[in-house]
Design a protein around this motif. Sequence first.
Motif, PDB file in Angstrom:
ATOM      1  N   UNK A  27       5.974 -12.995  -2.678  1.00 40.15           N
ATOM      2  CA  UNK A  27       5.675 -12.269  -1.441  1.00 40.15           C
ATOM      3  C   UNK A  27       6.244 -10.849  -1.487  1.00 40.15           C
ATOM      4  N   UNK A  28       7.462 -10.688  -1.976  1.00 34.43           N
ATOM      5  CA  UNK A  28       8.053  -9.348  -2.076  1.00 34.43           C
ATOM      6  C   UNK A  28       7.193  -8.444  -2.954  1.00 34.43           C
ATOM      7  N   UNK A  29       6.790  -8.954  -4.102  1.00 33.82           N
ATOM      8  CA  UNK A  29       5.982  -8.150  -5.024  1.00 33.82           C
ATOM      9  C   UNK A  29       4.601  -7.853  -4.453  1.00 33.82           C
ATOM     10  N   UNK A  30       4.026  -8.808  -3.761  1.00 37.37           N
ATOM     11  CA  UNK A  30       2.695  -8.631  -3.193  1.00 37.37           C
ATOM     12  C   UNK A  30       2.708  -7.633  -2.033  1.00 37.37           C
ATOM     13  N   UNK A  42       4.361  -1.086  -4.898  1.00 37.37           N
ATOM     14  CA  UNK A  42       4.844   0.198  -5.414  1.00 37.37           C
ATOM     15  C   UNK A  42       6.363   0.253  -5.524  1.00 37.37           C
ATOM     16  N   UNK A  43       7.039  -0.770  -5.040  1.00 40.06           N
ATOM     17  CA  UNK A  43       8.503  -0.798  -5.133  1.00 40.06           C
ATOM     18  C   UNK A  43       8.914  -0.922  -6.602  1.00 40.06           C
ATOM     19  N   UNK A  44      10.046  -0.335  -6.969  1.00 43.69           N
ATOM     20  CA  UNK A  44      10.530  -0.523  -8.346  1.00 43.69           C
ATOM     21  C   UNK A  44      10.743  -2.007  -8.638  1.00 43.69           C
ATOM     22  N   UNK A  77      12.841  -3.467 -10.508  1.00 41.28           N
ATOM     23  CA  UNK A  77      14.253  -3.855 -10.478  1.00 41.28           C
ATOM     24  C   UNK A  77      14.775  -4.030  -9.056  1.00 41.28           C
ATOM     25  N   UNK A  78      14.089  -3.458  -8.066  1.00 38.87           N
ATOM     26  CA  UNK A  78      14.513  -3.635  -6.679  1.00 38.87           C
ATOM     27  C   UNK A  78      14.402  -5.100  -6.270  1.00 38.87           C
ATOM     28  N   UNK A  79      13.445  -5.815  -6.819  1.00 41.35           N
ATOM     29  CA  UNK A  79      13.313  -7.238  -6.493  1.00 41.35           C
ATOM     30  C   UNK A  79      14.542  -8.000  -6.978  1.00 41.35           C
ATOM     31  N   UNK A  80      14.991  -7.694  -8.181  1.00 36.16           N
ATOM     32  CA  UNK A  80      16.198  -8.345  -8.701  1.00 36.16           C
ATOM     33  C   UNK A  80      17.394  -7.985  -7.832  1.00 36.16           C
ATOM     34  N   UNK A  81      17.510  -6.720  -7.484  1.00 39.49           N
ATOM     35  CA  UNK A  81      18.620  -6.272  -6.643  1.00 39.49           C
ATOM     36  C   UNK A  81      18.611  -6.993  -5.300  1.00 39.49           C
ATOM     37  N   UNK A  82      17.457  -7.076  -4.672  1.00 43.14           N
ATOM     38  CA  UNK A  82      17.340  -7.738  -3.368  1.00 43.14           C
ATOM     39  C   UNK A  82      17.711  -9.211  -3.483  1.00 43.14           C
ATOM     40  N   UNK A  83      17.239  -9.884  -4.516  1.00 44.41           N
ATOM     41  CA  UNK A  83      17.580 -11.299  -4.691  1.00 44.41           C
ATOM     42  C   UNK A  83      19.071 -11.491  -4.911  1.00 44.41           C
ATOM     43  N   UNK A  84      19.672 -10.639  -5.722  1.00 45.25           N
ATOM     44  CA  UNK A  84      21.111 -10.748  -5.992  1.00 45.25           C
ATOM     45  C   UNK A  84      21.925 -10.465  -4.734  1.00 45.25           C
ATOM     46  N   UNK A 117       6.425  -6.657 -24.853  1.00 42.93           N
ATOM     47  CA  UNK A 117       4.981  -6.620 -25.089  1.00 42.93           C
ATOM     48  C   UNK A 117       4.379  -5.233 -24.858  1.00 42.93           C
ATOM     49  N   UNK A 118       5.221  -4.273 -24.570  1.00 43.06           N
ATOM     50  CA  UNK A 118       4.805  -2.893 -24.298  1.00 43.06           C
ATOM     51  C   UNK A 118       3.848  -2.805 -23.102  1.00 43.06           C
ATOM     52  N   UNK A 119       4.097  -3.654 -22.109  1.00 41.69           N
ATOM     53  CA  UNK A 119       3.319  -3.635 -20.879  1.00 41.69           C
ATOM     54  C   UNK A 119       4.038  -2.775 -19.842  1.00 41.69           C
ATOM     55  N   UNK A 120       3.300  -2.176 -18.923  1.00 51.50           N
ATOM     56  CA  UNK A 120       3.966  -1.442 -17.842  1.00 51.50           C
ATOM     57  C   UNK A 120       4.904  -2.392 -17.090  1.00 51.50           C
ATOM     58  N   UNK A 121       6.095  -1.924 -16.757  1.00 49.84           N
ATOM     59  CA  UNK A 121       7.068  -2.801 -16.103  1.00 49.84           C
ATOM     60  C   UNK A 121       7.970  -2.040 -15.129  1.00 49.84           C
ATOM     61  N   UNK A 122       7.401  -1.046 -14.497  1.00 46.08           N
ATOM     62  CA  UNK A 122       8.189  -0.217 -13.591  1.00 46.08           C
ATOM     63  C   UNK A 122       8.132  -0.681 -12.136  1.00 46.08           C
ATOM     64  N   UNK A 123       7.009  -1.233 -11.709  1.00 49.49           N
ATOM     65  CA  UNK A 123       6.836  -1.545 -10.294  1.00 49.49           C
ATOM     66  C   UNK A 123       6.596  -3.034 -10.063  1.00 49.49           C
ATOM     67  N   UNK A 124       6.694  -3.399  -8.797  1.00 46.17           N
ATOM     68  CA  UNK A 124       6.377  -4.775  -8.418  1.00 46.17           C
ATOM     69  C   UNK A 124       4.906  -5.074  -8.711  1.00 46.17           C
ATOM     70  N   UNK A 125       4.050  -4.072  -8.599  1.00 45.83           N
ATOM     71  CA  UNK A 125       2.641  -4.248  -8.950  1.00 45.83           C
ATOM     72  C   UNK A 125       2.466  -4.595 -10.414  1.00 45.83           C
ATOM     73  N   UNK A 126       3.305  -4.004 -11.272  1.00 43.92           N
ATOM     74  CA  UNK A 126       3.276  -4.349 -12.697  1.00 43.92           C
ATOM     75  C   UNK A 126       3.668  -5.811 -12.889  1.00 43.92           C
ATOM     76  N   UNK A 127       4.673  -6.263 -12.135  1.00 49.70           N
ATOM     77  CA  UNK A 127       5.055  -7.681 -12.195  1.00 49.70           C
ATOM     78  C   UNK A 127       3.890  -8.567 -11.774  1.00 49.70           C
ATOM     79  N   UNK A 128       3.229  -8.194 -10.690  1.00 43.67           N
ATOM     80  CA  UNK A 128       2.081  -8.983 -10.228  1.00 43.67           C
ATOM     81  C   UNK A 128       1.009  -9.084 -11.299  1.00 43.67           C
TER      82      UNK A 128
END
Length: 112
Positions: free
Chosen positions: A29-32, A36-38, A40-47, A86-97
Amino acid sequence: MGISDEDLIEMAVRALLSEEQDVRSLVGQLATRWPDAPALQIIHVLAMTAGTVEHMLAAPAAKLAAQDAWRMAGLVGVDLCMMEYLALPHETAGDLLAYWLTHDRFFLDPTA
């Protein structure tokens, strides 16, 4: 960033303590909601959420929710490492999605 850490942490604490939502679906839900959130912010929020719940509440259910939040933060970190490998984009929550939709639906389908 569209939302502050404090707002995300408050929302996450409420979700953890509601017993209506598990931490796994909270991550999706956070990522969805904030793609556009970074990432790493998801990890920070969970921690921060896990630490807040652990220190403020002694109920066994709250302790279990905090443990789940720590575990989910670690799993998001593992996904980010794999995305980098894997050299995939990994900067934003959208990238995680995008990664989760293609490689691992763990956070998108809590019933799996």
